[in-house]
Design an enzyme around this catalytic site. Structure first.
Site, PDB file in Angstrom:
ATOM      1  N   HIS A 126       0.816  -1.216   0.000  1.00 26.94           N
ATOM      2  CA  HIS A 126       0.000   0.000   0.000  1.00 26.94           C
ATOM      3  C   HIS A 126       0.852   1.270   0.000  1.00 26.94           C
ATOM      4  O   HIS A 126       0.344   2.350  -0.310  1.00 26.94           O
ATOM      5  CB  HIS A 126      -0.979   0.003   1.179  1.00 26.94           C
ATOM      6  CG  HIS A 126      -0.377   0.316   2.506  1.00 26.94           C
ATOM      7  ND1 HIS A 126      -0.037  -0.656   3.424  1.00 26.94           N
ATOM      8  CD2 HIS A 126      -0.044   1.494   3.094  1.00 26.94           C
ATOM      9  CE1 HIS A 126       0.457  -0.088   4.505  1.00 26.94           C
ATOM     10  NE2 HIS A 126       0.470   1.210   4.335  1.00 26.94           N
ATOM     11  N   ASP A 156       0.211  -7.653   1.641  1.00 26.26           N
ATOM     12  CA  ASP A 156       0.651  -6.259   1.673  1.00 26.26           C
ATOM     13  C   ASP A 156       2.171  -6.132   1.717  1.00 26.26           C
ATOM     14  O   ASP A 156       2.722  -5.328   2.469  1.00 26.26           O
ATOM     15  CB  ASP A 156       0.025  -5.525   2.868  1.00 26.26           C
ATOM     16  CG  ASP A 156       0.011  -4.007   2.663  1.00 26.26           C
ATOM     17  OD1 ASP A 156       0.355  -3.558   1.554  1.00 26.26           O
ATOM     18  OD2 ASP A 156      -0.327  -3.281   3.610  1.00 26.26           O
ATOM     19  N   SER A 232       4.709   2.511   8.036  1.00 28.41           N
ATOM     20  CA  SER A 232       4.351   1.381   7.170  1.00 28.41           C
ATOM     21  C   SER A 232       5.535   0.976   6.301  1.00 28.41           C
ATOM     22  O   SER A 232       6.146   1.804   5.632  1.00 28.41           O
ATOM     23  CB  SER A 232       3.170   1.756   6.273  1.00 28.41           C
ATOM     24  OG  SER A 232       1.999   1.901   7.021  1.00 28.41           O
TER      25      SER A 232
END
Length: 473
Positions: A126, A156, A232
């Protein structure tokens, strides 16, 4: 003379009495108060004394742990990832009418982890999804343009590559299966564009499924190390500086950290990276069982909602599980030496395996434990035929290449279909205005309603344009 002596004695006594009275009324209260306070404090129990003390359990927990070693070993191997997404969108009714528009650019940021000295970097899908340009900045402020090797959207994870003139600092993979609940960990990343940020916490849980079974491939490590937007794709490391997870998600109503953070286990990330490098795509090994979904109507009505393990509803007879002898009604309790209490435990362990790997599956059947060696089978691409076209589900690398989360790739088309402009390489996105999520979903629609009910098809062409085809009745 006697009278004078008497007067002198009276005077001396009067002076003594006066001085004594003065001392009594002016000094004694203070001394009494001081003495009283002294006595009170001298009898106060020592455990109530208001002095700084260390909590014994906390002191014992941190004894011998060196956070600085892990931080110094890893901080230079965590990078800042910036993605640029440029789209062309109509700005006026004339743009919409003429099919033109002006470019619009969006910038997204995150973190990444260098895993090899030649510049391979792991991050989250993402973080880079849909990007036209990916830039990586090292801790020494050197910047590089990165190329995308491949992704696994279901977990992911994305793999990048940069070309540097020298060998780069990197973090070695640890064994996430050996990570223990309560173990100290560090989260290293770039929250809010604050580079080289390190936070500490413990592993709070393992095998977390944030979608409660809807996404069956989730199996996160949960930690209370502070993770915020920008973390992230960053590293979750143990006190030895080994990579045991890729920080991926938080659960928060505000969008910022509130005590829970989640990371993809390193064993899964490492397997994905190896697959992308060796095969160009993720190799998924299938067990071949259909698990019971908790909180489903069937589970509740049959008293199976609290089963400790994975209840097998059905088995594909041609799969590894079916050929090995696993049956409907079995409860899977262990894969190899890994205890299984819920489906995310099972899916997480299988995510680190490939087709052809043999897994020892221990099941509970009629109060007896049985172990079956199961050879995992390869996940076959699902295809569907529609209006003289053959379509297949997008692979992880294809989805990453086009920046799409859904759609079917046209692999074959008849001459008639090609004549109207639909050729192999087109991607079917919508049918009758609804998104095409999978080949199975489209096949189910065709079987239920027939192709005659299809009125519009929306495609992404090979040059990135969106085209709609309308079928007359």
């Amino acid at each position: 003379m006697k009278k004078f002596a008497s007067l002198l004695l009276v005077s001396v006594l009067g002076g003594v009495i006066s001085i004594g009275a003065y001392k009594f009324f002016s000094e004694s209260p203070e001394k009494v108060e001081q003495a009283s306070l002294f006595e009170k404090t001298s009898y106060v129990p020592t455990n109530f004394i208001n002095t700084p003390t260390k909590n014994k359990s906390s002191e014992a927990a941190t004894a011998g742990i060196d956070f600085t070693y892990a931080a110094e070993k890893t901080v230079n191997a965590v990078v800042h990832v910036k993605n640029k997404i440029t789209t062309v969108a109509p700005r006026s009714i004339w743009d919409l009418y003429n099919g033109t528009g002006r470019p619009q650019t969006q910038i997204g940021t995150g973190s990444g982890v260098i895993i090899s000295p030649d510049g391979h970097i792991v991050t989250n899908n993402h973080v880079i999804k849909g990007s036209n340009e990916i830039q990586v900045t090292l801790n020494n402020n050197k910047s590089y343009e990165a190329s995308l090797i491949g992704t696994d959207p279901s977990m992911d994870i994305a793999l990048l590559k940069i070309e540097a003139d020298e060998e780069l600092p990197y973090i070695s993979f640890g064994d996430s299966d050996n990570a223990k609940i309560g173990e100290w960990v560090l989260a290293v990343g770039n929250p809010f564009n604050l580079t080289s940020t390190v936070t500490a916490g413990i592993i709070s849980a393992k095998g977390r499924d944030l979608d409660e079974g809807d996404n069956l491939r989730q199996s996160f490590i949960q930690t209370d190390a502070a993770v915020n937007p920008g973390n992230s794709g960053g590293a979750l490391v143990n006190t030895n500086g080994e990579l045991i997870g890729i920080n991926t998600a938080i659960t928060s109503q505000t969008g910022s950290y509130i005590g829970y953070a989640f990371a993809v286990p390193s064993n899964i990330a490492q397997k994905i990276v190896t697959d992308l490098l060796e095969f160009g795509d993720v190799q998924k090994g299938l067990l071949g069982i259909y698990p019971l979904k908790r909180n489903s109507k069937y589970a509740i009505e049959n008293g199976l909602n609290e089963v400790d393990g994975v209840y097998v509803v059905d088995v594909d007879e041609k799969s590894g599980a079916g050929l090995a002898g696993i049956e409907s009604g079995d409860i899977i309790k262990k894969l190899d030496d890994v205890e299984i209490s819920k489906f995310s435990d099972l899916s997480g362990y299988l995510s680190s395996k490939r087709p052809g790997d043999v897994v020892n599956v221990t099941v509970l059947r009629n109060d007896d434990y049985k172990t079956f060696p199961v050879s995992l089978t390869k996940e076959k691409p699902v295809t569907v035929k529609l209006k003289d076209m053959q379509l297949k589900s997008l692979s992880a690398s294809e989805a990453a290449k086009y920046g799409l989360e859904y759609g079917l790739l046209v692999t074959e088309s008849s001459d008639d279909i090609s004549d109207i402009g639909i050729t192999p390489g087109y991607i079917l996105l919508e049918v009758n205005g609804s998104k095409v999520q999978s080949a199975q979903a489209l096949q189910a629609f065709i079987e239920k309603y027939g192709e005659d009910k299809i009125r519009t098809l929306t495609f992404r062409s090979t040059n990135g344009q969106y085209e709609r085809f309308i079928y007359n009745r």
